[in-house]
Design a protein around this motif. Structure first.
Motif, mmCIF file in Angstrom:
data_model
loop_
_atom_site.group_PDB
_atom_site.id
_atom_site.type_symbol
_atom_site.label_atom_id
_atom_site.label_comp_id
_atom_site.label_asym_id
_atom_site.label_seq_id
_atom_site.Cartn_x
_atom_site.Cartn_y
_atom_site.Cartn_z
ATOM 1 N N THR A 1 11.133 -0.672 -5.412
ATOM 2 C CA THR A 1 10.439 -1.942 -5.588
ATOM 3 C C THR A 1 10.660 -2.450 -7.012
ATOM 4 N N LYS B 1 8.000 4.014 -1.725
ATOM 5 C CA LYS B 1 7.274 2.997 -2.497
ATOM 6 C C LYS B 1 6.467 3.581 -3.656
ATOM 7 N N ASP C 1 15.874 -1.945 -0.245
ATOM 8 C CA ASP C 1 14.559 -2.539 -0.478
ATOM 9 C C ASP C 1 14.526 -3.320 -1.778
ATOM 10 N N SER D 1 5.633 3.079 -6.917
ATOM 11 C CA SER D 1 5.756 1.945 -7.823
ATOM 12 C C SER D 1 5.034 2.123 -9.145
ATOM 13 N N SER E 1 8.644 -0.500 -9.317
ATOM 14 C CA SER E 1 9.196 0.820 -9.604
ATOM 15 C C SER E 1 10.128 0.765 -10.805
ATOM 16 N N ASP F 1 13.500 -7.314 -2.002
ATOM 17 C CA ASP F 1 12.382 -7.824 -2.798
ATOM 18 C C ASP F 1 12.816 -8.708 -3.964
#
Length: 302
Positions: free
Chosen positions: A135, A104, A166, A106, A138, A170
């Motif tokens: 994410t 993560k 992921d 980001s 990101s 999202d």
């Protein structure tokens, strides 16, 4: 841990980078015999909450004990804001793998925080940081994240790892053959990595029984420009290793191009014809890279 053996061309092969669940001791032992280029010993997604502590102990013991040959060892820790993140980072630093994979990531602020923790914990300089790009933030901040290699050297960033599952979760993007919904994000991340001289690894292929499908996606990854692919099962090693290796024809053609430009009569030419095809001087670098990869792979697999 001793410095990993380098290939004659000093290239770090990362064609196949295999996630191994840290809570599975048998898997950690088996990984010593697998022909993956690198191993990510996982404390995060592959480990249930009630197994986090035993996974941490097993992974760090495995790294310390060695026996993995010249494979690069990376520990993926839990995010700092989780109940396990701080202890994971401390234990990983003590184990001294080649790199720590942070989930993560980001924004550059995450890397700044990691840099501060590395300094506070006196992390050996040999330990590098890999960043999960997984994410929407990101992707939106990827240029600044990649630039941390240059602007924030204390963060030790050397590699970006796409977390396509992921990203799909999202964004609601569908994971389909060819990955058309994700291609803009994938290429944006790849361009950012190349602009800063970072390694970048593609996300995983989920169907562990579909070896042909895995091979197809590995070839797509290679054609897009990735250094290698993260994988989740030993039967995905061969498709990754072969897909990211230049073919015999590519190596032979590359050598012809290099030899042709090295001829005295071509010393001042910007473009020449080889076997009926035109090549400019910019193609020399591409040809040398193909030959170097071939030599590194031959040294590793041979």
């Amino acid at each position: 841990m001793t410095e990993p053996r380098r290939s004659p061309t000093d290239l770090r092969l990362r064609r196949s980078v295999l996630y191994m669940p840290g809570s599975n001791q048998r898997a950690l032992d088996k990984a010593r015999t697998l022909p993956a280029d690198a191993l990510i010993l996982d404390l995060e997604d592959a480990v249930a909450p009630d197994a986090k502590e035993i996974a941490r102990d097993q992974v760090c013991a495995a790294v310390k004990s060695g026996g993995y040959g010249d494979r690069e060892l990376i520990i993926r820790v839990n995010a700092p804001q989780t109940p396990w993140g701080e202890q994971d980072l401390k234990a990983a630093i003590e184990a001294a793998p080649d790199a720590i994979l942070m989930p993560k990531v980001s924004s550059p602020a995450v890397l700044e925080s990691i840099a501060n923790r590395l300094e506070a914990l006196d992390a050996p300089e040999s330990i590098k940081i890999w960043a999960m790009i997984e994410t929407p933030a990101s992707i939106l901040n990827i240029k600044e994240i990649a630039a941390a290699k240059r602007a924030m050297p204390e963060a030790r960033l050397t590699c970006l790892v796409l977390g396509t599952n992921d990203l799909a979760k999202d964004t609601w993007a569908q994971i389909v053959p060819g990955r058309v919904p994700m291609l803009p994000w994938i290429m944006f991340a790849l361009a950012a990595a190349r602009a800063e001289g970072l390694t970048i690894l593609d996300g995983v292929f989920n169907d562990i029984e579909d070896v042909d499908g895995c091979r197809t996606e590995c070839r797509q990854s290679r054609d897009l420009g990735f250094d290698g692919k993260t994988i989740i099962h030993p039967n995905q090693i061969e498709p990754a290793n072969t897909s990211f290796a230049p073919t015999a024809d590519e190596v032979a053609r590359s050598r012809k191009v290099i030899e042709a430009f090295d001829l005295p009569e071509n010393a001042r030419k910007g473009a020449i014809k080889v076997d009926g095809r035109m090549y400019e001087r910019q193609h020399i670098g591409m040809a040398r890279r193909a030959v170097a990869w071939h030599e590194a792979i031959s040294a590793r697999d041979g």
